[in-house]
Design a protein around this motif. Structure first.
Motif, PDB file in Angstrom:
ATOM      1  N   SER A  36       0.834  -1.200   0.000  1.00 32.02           N
ATOM      2  CA  SER A  36       0.000   0.000   0.000  1.00 32.02           C
ATOM      3  C   SER A  36       0.862   1.239   0.000  1.00 32.02           C
ATOM      4  O   SER A  36       1.744   1.399   0.837  1.00 32.02           O
ATOM      5  N   SER A  40       1.950  -0.327  -7.941  1.00 30.55           N
ATOM      6  CA  SER A  40       1.802  -1.761  -8.126  1.00 30.55           C
ATOM      7  C   SER A  40       2.280  -2.173  -9.510  1.00 30.55           C
ATOM      8  O   SER A  40       2.220  -1.413 -10.456  1.00 30.55           O
ATOM      9  N   SER A  58     -10.546  -6.951 -10.880  1.00 28.42           N
ATOM     10  CA  SER A  58     -10.480  -6.491  -9.502  1.00 28.42           C
ATOM     11  C   SER A  58      -9.959  -7.614  -8.626  1.00 28.42           C
ATOM     12  O   SER A  58     -10.158  -8.787  -8.900  1.00 28.42           O
ATOM     13  N   ASN A 320      -7.468  -3.871   0.765  1.00 23.13           N
ATOM     14  CA  ASN A 320      -8.008  -2.874  -0.162  1.00 23.13           C
ATOM     15  C   ASN A 320      -8.351  -3.527  -1.482  1.00 23.13           C
ATOM     16  O   ASN A 320      -7.623  -4.402  -1.960  1.00 23.13           O
ATOM     17  N   HIS A 322      -8.786  -3.127  -5.497  1.00 22.60           N
ATOM     18  CA  HIS A 322      -8.264  -2.283  -6.566  1.00 22.60           C
ATOM     19  C   HIS A 322      -8.802  -2.753  -7.905  1.00 22.60           C
ATOM     20  O   HIS A 322      -8.949  -3.950  -8.151  1.00 22.60           O
TER      21      HIS A 322
END
Length: 361
Positions: A36, A40, A58, A320, A322
Motif C-alpha cells: 500500500s 503496483s 479487480s 483494499n 483495486h
C-alpha cells in the motif's frame, strides 16, 4: 530430372514464451499486487476471475505487499487466492495470529543525478506542474524575460537565453560561472569534481541544437535581487529557470533504500522505505511529479533500524480492493511530453497546438 530442393526451415507452431504471455495478458485482465502506497506492478502468474474482455479486473489485497513464492523445486507453496472480500479478511485474520519476525533485510544506495537545464518542452511541463501555468502563458512570460526587463539604471536587460530550443547544450562560460557560484555559496560537497555533462535522452533524434538550453544570462542575477523589477508570474518563472540551471551543475542526491521481508510460512510480507543520505542538488531544486507518474524515492517513508530476527508489532493490516483503471486524461504537462515523444510539432509550436485543441474542444 528434378533439381534438388534446398531444405527449408520449419517454423515452430508454438509461439515464444514472451509472445504467449503477451497474448494471454491481452485477453485477460492481469491482477496487480503491491504494498500500500507504492506503485503496483502486474503479477505474472495470477489471473482474476472477475476480469473479462468487457469488465475490469479487480482483486483484494492486503495493506502490505504479500507474496507466496516458490523457494526451490522441492518445496512449492501455492499462492493464496483472493477472490473476494471474505477471502481477504480470512487472510488478514490468519496473518494476525502469526509473529512478524524479520527474515531478511536488504539495504542499497540510489543516486539521483541532477537534471539538465530546461529546453522548451521541459520548461512548459515543469511550469505547468509547479506553477500551474499553461504552455501559452509560460511562453509569453519567457518571451518577456528574453526580450528584456527594465532593471533600474541598467535599462532593459535580457534575463534568459532564447526560449524556443530543443537542446540542453550550455556554453562553457555559463557552466564555469555556475560552478563558481556553487563553490562560493554552498558546501564543497555540492560541487562535483568536474562539470556535469548532460546527454540528450533516447528519442531525441530530431534535436536541431540551433540554440543552447534555457538558462539565466547571468547567474549572479539572483531571483530575489530582481523581485522588485518583476511581476509575480515573471518572478516565479525566472526563479524556476535560475534554480534548475544552477542545480544542473550540482552533485547527485543520494538515498538509502531498505527492503524488509517477513516470512510467515504461507505469506511473505514486505516493507519498503528510503531515507536521504545527502540532499545534493535537492538543496536548491526539486522536480514536480503528477500522480500518474508514480511514486519516487522521496515518497517512501523511512523504515526504523531492523535486523534479522527482530519481531515487530503489527498495528493493522488493511485489505483494499483495486480495479484496473484506464489511462488518465492528459494534463498540459503530459500532453507536451507526448507531443515531443511522438514527434508532433516543434518547440515553437507546442503552445499553439494546445491552444488550438482548447479552442476547438
Amino acid at each position: 530430372m528434378r533439381s534438388p530442393r534446398t531444405p527449408s526451415r520449419r517454423r515452430s507452431p508454438i509461439p515464444s514464451t514472451s509472445t504467449r504471455r503477451k497474448s494471454t495478458r491481452s485477453r485477460r485482465g492481469a491482477c496487480s499486487t503491491g504494498w500500500s502506497g507504492t506503485r503496483s506492478r502486474p503479477s505474472s502468474g495470477r489471473r482474476c476471475g472477475a476480469g473479462s474482455r468487457q469488465g475490469g479486473c479487480s482483486r483484494w489485497r492486503c495493506g502490505w505487499w504479500w507474496s507466496a513464492r516458490r523457494r526451490s523445486p522441492s518445496s512449492f507453496r501455492s499462492k493464496p487466492e483472493i477472490k473476494n472480500e471474505a477471502s481477504a479478511q480470512a487472510i488478514v485474520a490468519d496473518a494476525l495470529k502469526l509473529p512478524f519476525k524479520v527474515t531478511t533485510v536488504e539495504k542499497g544506495e540510489r543516486r539521483r543525478p541532477a537534471p539538465p537545464p530546461f529546453r522548451t518542452s521541459t520548461l512548459q511541463q515543469e511550469a505547468a506542474k509547479q506553477l500551474g501555468y499553461s504552455a501559452a502563458v509560460t511562453m509569453r512570460l519567457a518571451q518577456q524575460l528574453y526580450e528584456g526587463i527594465e532593471i533600474g539604471a541598467e535599462g532593459p536587460v535580457g534575463l534568459i537565453t532564447y526560449m524556443r530550443t530543443d537542446s540542453i547544450r550550455v556554453a562553457d562560460s555559463a557552466v564555469a560561472q555556475a560552478r563558481d557560484f556553487i563553490a562560493r555559496e554552498f558546501d564543497k560537497r555540492y560541487l562535483p569534481a568536474t562539470p556535469n555533462v548532460h546527454k540528450t535522452g533516447k528519442g531525441q533524434s530530431r534535436v536541431q541544437d540551433a540554440h543552447e538550453a534555457i538558462r539565466p544570462t547571468d547567474v549572479l542575477r539572483r531571483p530575489d535581487d530582481l523581485k522588485q523589477h518583476l511581476d509575480a508570474k515573471q518572478f516565479k518563472l525566472y526563479q524556476l529557470i535560475w534554480r534548475r540551471f544552477v542545480a544542473s551543475q550540482m552533485n547527485p542526491a543520494v538515498f538509502e533504500t531498505t527492503k524488509v521481508d517477513f516470512d510467515l510460512g504461507r505469506y511473505v510480507f514486505r516493507a519498503t522505505g528510503s531515507r536521504v543520505l545527502f540532499d545534493g542538488y535537492h538543496k536548491l531544486y526539486h522536480e514536480a511529479h503528477e500522480p500518474e507518474e508514480g511514486k519516487t524515492l522521496e515518497d517512501l517513508p523511512p523504515i526504523p533500524p531492523l535486523v534479522e530476527g527482530d519481531v515487530v508489532t503489527v498495528k493493522q493490516i488493511t485489505p483494499n480492493q483495486h480495479f484496473t483503471e484506464p489511462p488518465p486524461r492528459f494534463s498540459e504537462a503530459s500532453l507536451v511530453k507526448e507531443l515531443e515523444r511522438l514527434g508532433i510539432g516543434r518547440p515553437s509550436t507546442y503552445a499553439a497546438i494546445i491552444s488550438t485543441l482548447k479552442n476547438r474542444w
